[in-house]
Design a protein around this motif. Structure first.
Motif, mmCIF file in Angstrom:
data_model
loop_
_atom_site.group_PDB
_atom_site.id
_atom_site.type_symbol
_atom_site.label_atom_id
_atom_site.label_comp_id
_atom_site.label_asym_id
_atom_site.label_seq_id
_atom_site.Cartn_x
_atom_site.Cartn_y
_atom_site.Cartn_z
ATOM 1 N N UNK A 63 0.814 -1.208 0.000
ATOM 2 C CA UNK A 63 0.000 0.000 0.000
ATOM 3 C C UNK A 63 0.851 1.264 0.000
ATOM 4 N N UNK A 64 2.026 1.176 0.588
ATOM 5 C CA UNK A 64 2.895 2.342 0.664
ATOM 6 C C UNK A 64 3.755 2.475 -0.585
ATOM 7 N N UNK A 65 4.124 3.694 -0.871
ATOM 8 C CA UNK A 65 5.149 3.944 -1.868
ATOM 9 C C UNK A 65 6.497 3.481 -1.283
ATOM 10 N N UNK A 66 7.462 3.097 -2.131
ATOM 11 C CA UNK A 66 8.745 2.587 -1.626
ATOM 12 C C UNK A 66 9.419 3.508 -0.611
ATOM 13 N N UNK A 67 9.393 4.816 -0.847
ATOM 14 C CA UNK A 67 10.070 5.727 0.082
ATOM 15 C C UNK A 67 9.334 5.789 1.426
ATOM 16 N N UNK A 68 8.007 5.599 1.414
ATOM 17 C CA UNK A 68 7.249 5.590 2.663
ATOM 18 C C UNK A 68 7.546 4.329 3.473
ATOM 19 N N UNK A 69 7.593 3.182 2.774
ATOM 20 C CA UNK A 69 7.905 1.925 3.441
ATOM 21 C C UNK A 69 9.299 1.975 4.046
ATOM 22 N N UNK A 70 10.245 2.487 3.277
ATOM 23 C CA UNK A 70 11.626 2.609 3.750
ATOM 24 C C UNK A 70 11.688 3.476 4.999
ATOM 25 N N UNK A 71 10.999 4.605 4.965
ATOM 26 C CA UNK A 71 11.048 5.551 6.084
ATOM 27 C C UNK A 71 10.389 4.971 7.340
ATOM 28 N N UNK A 72 9.236 4.329 7.153
ATOM 29 C CA UNK A 72 8.553 3.730 8.294
ATOM 30 C C UNK A 72 9.364 2.594 8.900
ATOM 31 N N UNK A 73 9.955 1.761 8.044
ATOM 32 C CA UNK A 73 10.760 0.647 8.526
ATOM 33 C C UNK A 73 11.958 1.130 9.327
ATOM 34 N N UNK A 74 12.625 2.154 8.843
ATOM 35 C CA UNK A 74 13.775 2.709 9.562
ATOM 36 C C UNK A 74 13.347 3.271 10.916
ATOM 37 N N UNK A 75 12.190 3.940 10.944
ATOM 38 C CA UNK A 75 11.708 4.518 12.187
ATOM 39 C C UNK A 75 11.408 3.438 13.232
ATOM 40 N N UNK A 76 10.724 2.362 12.806
ATOM 41 C CA UNK A 76 10.318 1.324 13.755
ATOM 42 C C UNK A 76 11.501 0.477 14.207
ATOM 43 N N UNK A 77 12.418 0.171 13.295
ATOM 44 C CA UNK A 77 13.607 -0.596 13.682
ATOM 45 C C UNK A 77 14.450 0.216 14.656
ATOM 46 N N UNK A 78 14.569 1.505 14.415
ATOM 47 C CA UNK A 78 15.305 2.379 15.339
ATOM 48 C C UNK A 78 14.618 2.412 16.696
ATOM 49 N N UNK A 79 13.306 2.475 16.699
ATOM 50 C CA UNK A 79 12.563 2.513 17.948
ATOM 51 C C UNK A 79 12.749 1.230 18.756
ATOM 52 N N UNK A 80 12.984 0.096 18.082
ATOM 53 C CA UNK A 80 13.183 -1.174 18.796
ATOM 54 C C UNK A 80 14.497 -1.219 19.560
ATOM 55 N N UNK A 81 15.425 -0.331 19.225
ATOM 56 C CA UNK A 81 16.706 -0.208 19.957
ATOM 57 C C UNK A 81 17.433 -1.537 20.126
ATOM 58 N N UNK A 82 17.440 -2.338 19.080
ATOM 59 C CA UNK A 82 18.175 -3.597 19.131
ATOM 60 C C UNK A 82 17.412 -4.762 19.719
ATOM 61 N N UNK A 83 16.166 -4.543 20.170
ATOM 62 C CA UNK A 83 15.392 -5.617 20.795
ATOM 63 C C UNK A 83 14.509 -6.372 19.808
ATOM 64 N N UNK A 84 14.570 -6.021 18.523
ATOM 65 C CA UNK A 84 13.727 -6.631 17.509
ATOM 66 C C UNK A 84 13.985 -8.133 17.410
ATOM 67 N N UNK A 85 12.892 -8.903 17.460
ATOM 68 C CA UNK A 85 12.990 -10.360 17.384
ATOM 69 C C UNK A 85 12.326 -10.927 16.123
ATOM 70 N N UNK A 86 11.290 -10.245 15.641
ATOM 71 C CA UNK A 86 10.486 -10.776 14.549
ATOM 72 C C UNK A 86 10.164 -9.650 13.565
ATOM 73 N N UNK A 87 10.579 -9.790 12.309
ATOM 74 C CA UNK A 87 10.330 -8.764 11.301
ATOM 75 C C UNK A 87 9.739 -9.395 10.050
ATOM 76 N N UNK A 88 8.629 -8.802 9.593
ATOM 77 C CA UNK A 88 7.982 -9.281 8.370
ATOM 78 C C UNK A 88 7.644 -8.081 7.503
ATOM 79 N N UNK A 89 8.289 -7.979 6.354
ATOM 80 C CA UNK A 89 8.024 -6.894 5.420
ATOM 81 C C UNK A 89 8.305 -7.403 4.006
ATOM 82 N N UNK A 90 7.431 -7.054 3.075
ATOM 83 C CA UNK A 90 7.574 -7.523 1.703
ATOM 84 C C UNK A 90 8.042 -6.398 0.784
ATOM 85 N N UNK A 91 8.787 -6.786 -0.237
ATOM 86 C CA UNK A 91 9.117 -5.859 -1.297
ATOM 87 C C UNK A 91 10.182 -4.830 -0.998
ATOM 88 N N UNK A 92 11.206 -5.191 -0.229
ATOM 89 C CA UNK A 92 12.312 -4.247 -0.029
ATOM 90 C C UNK A 92 12.929 -3.907 -1.383
#
Length: 281
Positions: A63-92
């Motif tokens: 649903x997102x444009x590539x630049x929106x997906x990229x920006x949101x993904x960077x924001x959420x991964x940064x917010x996880x501060x290294x604690x991310x355990x499970x990531x699911x995203x299509x179409x990088x």
């Protein structure tokens, strides 16, 4: 009366850890747009890394444009501060975002990145950072091949599930279509679940995987026309193994991405002032 009242607590009296655990059951949209607006304590709690150990953007990837997906993904991964355990995203769409994920998620266990455009070279460079991954989905990623698979096998020693399904046009373009399967057999002895749909592999190649991966319990080889298996022999030699395929079915194009704009128009959740507000949270 006092004893009865003490059994109940207000929402704002809940411990942050408990509140954060409750928040993990909410949708991405609720976490980003509703919870932060309730009160300061909820806003603070939802910003805690523990609320972002699991990030699932698959529903929104088309649903997102590539630049929106990229920006949101960077924001959420940064917010996880290294604690991310499970990531699911299509179409990088590029290697840089994949590199960013591996740099900032050193404890990933489940990584699902189907339909991506990441390359062999970036996977080879960054795979040493994914040593904790146990589940990996790189299905329908046409730009990676045997070199990436071999690197994954060498560095992801805890890997027990690999999904590497393809559509037949993607598989047909491989110069050495069996190299990936041979790399799996050579480097992934601990696999329990393997999916190789629509790979142009031979019966010999499949048997090599079975002999090299003694813990394998589930093998998917749908759409592999060159594979001819003796079911009786396999049942006797590998009694715990379940094999799906090789059914000779025609691969369907991935309409989910081909017609994403028509099917999923960009709504207020993704654009305008609300998008800016999300980035600020």
């Amino acid at each position: 009366m006092e004893e009865e009242q003490s059994e109940f607590r207000h929402w704002d009296e809940l411990l942050p850890d408990v509140l954060g655990l409750i928040f993990t059951n909410l949708s991405l949209q609720e976490l980003l747009t509703i919870i932060p607006c309730v009160c300061k304590s909820w806003r603070k709690t939802v910003s805690d890394p523990h609320c972002w150990q699991d990030i699932d953007l698959d529903e929104w990837s088309c649903r997102w444009q590539p630049h929106q997906l990229d920006r949101m993904l960077r924001m959420l991964v940064t917010r996880s501060s290294g604690s991310l355990r499970n990531l699911h995203v299509s179409g990088l769409k590029n290697d840089s975002i994949f590199s960013f994920i591996t740099e900032n998620a050193g404890f990933l266990q489940v990584l699902r990145l189907p339909h991506g455009k990441i390359s062999d070279s970036i996977v080879e460079q960054t795979t040493p950072r994914l040593s904790t991954v146990t589940f990996l989905d790189l299905s329908y990623c046409p730009k990676i091949g045997a070199q990436a698979i071999e690197a994954i096998g060498k560095h992801c020693k805890l890997l027990v599930t690999l999904c590497r399904n393809m559509y037949s046009p993607d598989s047909a373009g491989k110069v050495e279509p069996e190299d990936e399967a041979n790399a799996i057999a050579a480097t992934m002895p601990r696999l329990k679940h393997l999916e190789l749909g629509f790979h142009l592999i031979s019966t010999e190649c499949v048997l090599k995987i079975l002999s090299s991966c003694p813990q394998l319990e589930h093998l998917v080889i749908d759409g592999c026309p060159q594979v001819k298996l003796d079911r009786k022999f396999l049942k006797e030699k590998y009694p715990k193994l379940k094999i799906v395929g090789p059914h000779l079915v025609k691969a369907r194009p991935d309409k989910r991405f081909s017609f994403a704009v028509q099917r999923y128009p960009v709504t207020d959740f993704f654009s305008g002032t609300l998008w800016s507000k999300l980035i600020e949270l």
